[in-house]
Design an enzyme around this catalytic site. Structure first.
Site, PDB file in Angstrom:
ATOM      1  N   GLU A   1     -31.918 -25.092  -0.502  1.00 21.44           N
ATOM      2  CA  GLU A   1     -32.755 -25.874   0.016  1.00 21.44           C
ATOM      3  C   GLU A   1     -32.520 -27.412  -0.105  1.00 21.44           C
ATOM      4  O   GLU A   1     -32.456 -28.080  -1.019  1.00 21.44           O
ATOM      5  CB  GLU A   1     -34.202 -25.784  -0.294  1.00 21.44           C
ATOM      6  CG  GLU A   1     -35.194 -26.211   0.816  1.00 21.44           C
ATOM      7  CD  GLU A   1     -36.661 -25.717   0.581  1.00 21.44           C
ATOM      8  OE1 GLU A   1     -36.908 -24.810  -0.020  1.00 21.44           O
ATOM      9  OE2 GLU A   1     -37.392 -26.527   1.044  1.00 21.44           O
TER      10      GLU A   1
ATOM     11  N   ASP B   1     -33.655 -15.135 -15.465  1.00 22.69           N
ATOM     12  CA  ASP B   1     -33.733 -14.106 -14.186  1.00 22.69           C
ATOM     13  C   ASP B   1     -35.095 -14.828 -13.555  1.00 22.69           C
ATOM     14  O   ASP B   1     -36.203 -14.901 -14.003  1.00 22.69           O
ATOM     15  CB  ASP B   1     -34.619 -13.043 -15.107  1.00 22.69           C
ATOM     16  CG  ASP B   1     -34.968 -11.954 -14.019  1.00 22.69           C
ATOM     17  OD1 ASP B   1     -35.344 -12.356 -13.001  1.00 22.69           O
ATOM     18  OD2 ASP B   1     -35.105 -10.940 -14.521  1.00 22.69           O
TER      19      ASP B   1
HETATM   20  P1  NDP Z   1     -30.756  -9.070 -24.019  1.00 19.76           P
HETATM   21  O1  NDP Z   1     -30.740  -7.520 -23.908  1.00 19.76           O
HETATM   22  O2  NDP Z   1     -29.313  -9.647 -23.926  1.00 19.76           O
HETATM   23  O3  NDP Z   1     -31.342  -9.362 -25.385  1.00 19.76           O
HETATM   24  C1  NDP Z   1     -31.066 -10.421 -26.003  1.00 19.76           C
HETATM   25  C2  NDP Z   1     -30.285 -10.341 -27.367  1.00 19.76           C
HETATM   26  O4  NDP Z   1     -30.019 -11.357 -28.101  1.00 19.76           O
HETATM   27  C3  NDP Z   1     -31.303  -9.537 -28.606  1.00 19.76           C
HETATM   28  O5  NDP Z   1     -31.344  -8.116 -28.362  1.00 19.76           O
HETATM   29  C4  NDP Z   1     -30.844 -10.164 -29.766  1.00 19.76           C
HETATM   30  O6  NDP Z   1     -29.937  -9.200 -30.465  1.00 19.76           O
HETATM   31  C5  NDP Z   1     -29.736 -11.337 -29.500  1.00 19.76           C
HETATM   32  N1  NDP Z   1     -30.112 -12.576 -30.137  1.00 19.76           N
HETATM   33  C6  NDP Z   1     -28.979 -13.310 -30.654  1.00 19.76           C
HETATM   34  N2  NDP Z   1     -29.741 -14.373 -31.199  1.00 19.76           N
HETATM   35  C7  NDP Z   1     -31.071 -14.280 -30.697  1.00 19.76           C
HETATM   36  C8  NDP Z   1     -32.193 -15.020 -31.189  1.00 19.76           C
HETATM   37  N3  NDP Z   1     -32.115 -16.256 -31.920  1.00 19.76           N
HETATM   38  N4  NDP Z   1     -33.590 -14.680 -30.697  1.00 19.76           N
HETATM   39  C9  NDP Z   1     -33.533 -13.557 -29.890  1.00 19.76           C
HETATM   40  N5  NDP Z   1     -32.353 -12.526 -29.764  1.00 19.76           N
HETATM   41  C10 NDP Z   1     -31.313 -13.283 -30.251  1.00 19.76           C
HETATM   42  O7  NDP Z   1     -31.832  -9.758 -23.081  1.00 19.76           O
HETATM   43  P2  NDP Z   1     -33.317  -9.717 -23.040  1.00 19.76           P
HETATM   44  O8  NDP Z   1     -33.934  -8.788 -24.063  1.00 19.76           O
HETATM   45  O9  NDP Z   1     -33.666 -10.933 -23.181  1.00 19.76           O
HETATM   46  O10 NDP Z   1     -33.662  -9.278 -21.458  1.00 19.76           O
HETATM   47  C11 NDP Z   1     -33.262 -10.296 -20.601  1.00 19.76           C
HETATM   48  C12 NDP Z   1     -32.738  -9.495 -19.271  1.00 19.76           C
HETATM   49  O11 NDP Z   1     -33.400  -8.426 -19.057  1.00 19.76           O
HETATM   50  C13 NDP Z   1     -32.549 -10.315 -18.327  1.00 19.76           C
HETATM   51  O12 NDP Z   1     -31.162 -10.102 -17.672  1.00 19.76           O
HETATM   52  C14 NDP Z   1     -33.540  -9.517 -17.250  1.00 19.76           C
HETATM   53  O13 NDP Z   1     -33.103  -9.734 -15.804  1.00 19.76           O
HETATM   54  C15 NDP Z   1     -33.661  -8.237 -17.571  1.00 19.76           C
HETATM   55  N6  NDP Z   1     -34.662  -7.490 -17.354  1.00 19.76           N
HETATM   56  C16 NDP Z   1     -35.951  -8.062 -16.938  1.00 19.76           C
HETATM   57  C17 NDP Z   1     -37.135  -6.980 -16.698  1.00 19.76           C
HETATM   58  C18 NDP Z   1     -38.337  -7.685 -16.048  1.00 19.76           C
HETATM   59  O14 NDP Z   1     -38.506  -8.836 -16.001  1.00 19.76           O
HETATM   60  N7  NDP Z   1     -39.192  -6.935 -15.668  1.00 19.76           N
HETATM   61  C19 NDP Z   1     -36.719  -5.754 -16.874  1.00 19.76           C
HETATM   62  C20 NDP Z   1     -35.675  -5.370 -17.469  1.00 19.76           C
HETATM   63  C21 NDP Z   1     -34.501  -6.031 -17.611  1.00 19.76           C
HETATM   64  P3  NDP Z   1     -29.866  -8.724 -32.007  1.00 19.76           P
HETATM   65  O15 NDP Z   1     -31.178  -9.288 -32.587  1.00 19.76           O
HETATM   66  O16 NDP Z   1     -29.488  -7.608 -32.171  1.00 19.76           O
HETATM   67  O17 NDP Z   1     -28.551  -9.660 -32.418  1.00 19.76           O
END
Ligand code: NDP
Length: 415
Positions: free
Chosen positions: A76, A272
């Site tokens: 936009e 997102d």
């Molecule tokens: P991810 O699945 O990528 O999870 C984030 C991962 O980052 C965690 O599982 C963790 O894995 C790792 N991590 C590393 N450092 C950190 C930290 N300091 N704090 C927290 N986690 C950390 O993403 P999200 O679970 O955040 O989900 C976001 C995605 O989900 C977006 O793409 C969104 O579009 C989508 N989504 C949205 C929905 C909705 O809004 N209704 C529904 C479904 C999906 P570990 O601890 O194992 O290292």
């Protein structure tokens, strides 16, 4: 069209299937080839090409005492200029002050066809410790990071639904996937332990325990317009803010203006934006009527504004890791955490709102828009950069600003 098992084909087979069935020209195939990226295929399914949206930088932000710029991704034309303009008005004194709450996301296990909802609610409350344990055991790594499921809430929605809400500290992530994993484990536990099956288990995008509030205070003299003094402009902005509190039709547009800025930074940060959109609009109707998300009032000789938004954004997670532009934008934003990202986003929302309201109650929104609209129209009909300056001036003065007029002006310049 025959696209059977399309998702199982490799990239070139998918492209040739499209090409044959839709008669794509060699120019169209070149366009697709030029816009193809390695990361796109890794992020989504049935990848074809990247679809680019311009990114620009809004300036003049002073947030919690720190000078900031805002990378914004938007198609936009007037959004970035308006954000910079709003930020400039707020820059005086302390600029924008932002506070964020601790980041707790919420997910729900939705229980349907409940025969005795009071009894089930009591059972769930009694089982809080076990529910939190089951949730945390399903994603132990977030617990190691200091996060995890922290508390529950039980809501009886009507005679047949009970919602078990689980609040989860997802640390630096938005957390959708970890929340969903934890909730599915809880749903399974409820089935086994209480014999209660669930309809679904998923996060709620209404993240009302992860909110950020931006406030600012602008001396009247910063608001002076061509025709009104600063106090009059402030009074008009307050009226505009009140109108958005009482009229959902006005509130929808008021909030769209705020989201012009919010979405652009959310997108630039690799987050997102649909999740933030749904959170914002659900929050806007939290007391039963859809209202403006920001409020403006007068205190002494200042216009005082505030905006509160739920901002369940992530600093990690989703596609951020493989999106090098999102990572660069984190650097441009000078943010090192999800909470700092929230601070930037809510500030842009407030700046955008101020600029829009000021334009609306003074010279009208079209004046600024039309300048950029003239440029878009001329570029759309093939104007070169060299032709643009004089053609744009002429088009802005023309009685009608449309494609035909733009073509006519260009023709005349070229003869
Ligand atoms: P991810 O699945 O990528 O999870 C984030 C991962 O980052 C965690 O599982 C963790 O894995 C790792 N991590 C590393 N450092 C950190 C930290 N300091 N704090 C927290 N986690 C950390 O993403 P999200 O679970 O955040 O989900 C976001 C995605 O989900 C977006 O793409 C969104 O579009 C989508 N989504 C949205 C929905 C909705 O809004 N209704 C529904 C479904 C999906 P570990 O601890 O194992 O290292």
């Amino acid at each position: 069209m025959n696209l059977k098992q399309f998702y199982k084909k490799d990239y070139s087979t998918r492209l040739s299937l499209l090409s044959t069935q839709l008669n794509l020209t060699s120019d169209e195939l070149t366009l697709i080839a030029n816009q193809r990226s390695q990361q796109g295929d890794a992020i989504i399914e049935n990848y074809l090409m990247d679809y680019s949206v311009p990114e620009g930088i809004a300036v003049n932000f002073l947030i919690n005492g720190q000078e900031k710029i805002m990378p914004m991704v938007t198609e936009e034309p007037s959004v970035i200029a308006a954000a910079s303009n709003g930020a400039k008005m707020m820059h005086m004194g302390k600029g924008i002050l932002v506070q964020t709450t601790p980041r707790l996301m919420m997910g729900q296990v939705l229980l349907a066809n409940v025969s005795n909802s009071s009894k089930l609610s009591a059972q769930l409350t009694q089982n809080e410790a076990q529910i939190l344990r089951v949730a945390n055991e399903a994603h132990p790594s977030i617990v190691k990071r200091g996060g995890g499921a922290k508390k529950i809430r039980v809501r009886q929605l009507d005679n047949q639904f009970v919602s078990l809400d689980v609040y989860i500290d997802t640390k630096e992530a938005m957390g959708a996937n970890m929340i969903n994993t934890m909730l599915e484990a809880v749903a399974n536990y409820l089935h086994i332990e209480l014999g209660q099956s669930s309809l679904m288990a998923i996060l709620s995008n209404l993240a009302d325990e992860c909110v950020a509030t931006a406030t600012c205070r602008i001396p009247f003299e910063r608001l002076t317009s061509r025709t009104l003094d600063g106090k009059q402009v402030a009074q008009q902005i307050v009226l505009a803010s009140q109108a958005a509190q009482v009229d959902p039709y006005r509130a929808a547009t008021h909030n769209k203006g705020i989201m012009n800025g919010v979405d652009a930074v959310v997108l630039a940060s690799g987050n997102d934006w649909r999740s933030i959109e749904s959170a914002a609009h659900a929050y806007a109707v939290k007391d039963g009527q859809y209202r403006g998300l920001s409020q403006w009032k007068i205190q002494e000789n200042d216009l005082v504004g505030s905006l509160t938004l739920p901002l369940p954004v992530g600093f990690v997670g989703g596609s951020i890791k493989i999106n090098s532009q999102a990572q660069l934008n984190h650097k441009l934003l000078q943010v090192g955490s999800a909470a700092q990202l929230e601070e930037a986003i809510v500030s842009v929302g407030l700046a955008q709102n101020l600029a829009a309201l000021k334009a609306l109650v003074t010279e009208g929104i079209q004046r600024g828009h039309m300048h950029l609209q003239a440029k878009s129209l001329l570029l759309g009909v093939g104007a070169t950069q060299a032709e643009l300056e004089s053609a744009q001036k002429e088009l802005e003065m023309a009685p009608q600003m449309d494609e035909q007029t733009a073509i006519r002006i260009l023709k005349r310049i070229r003869t």
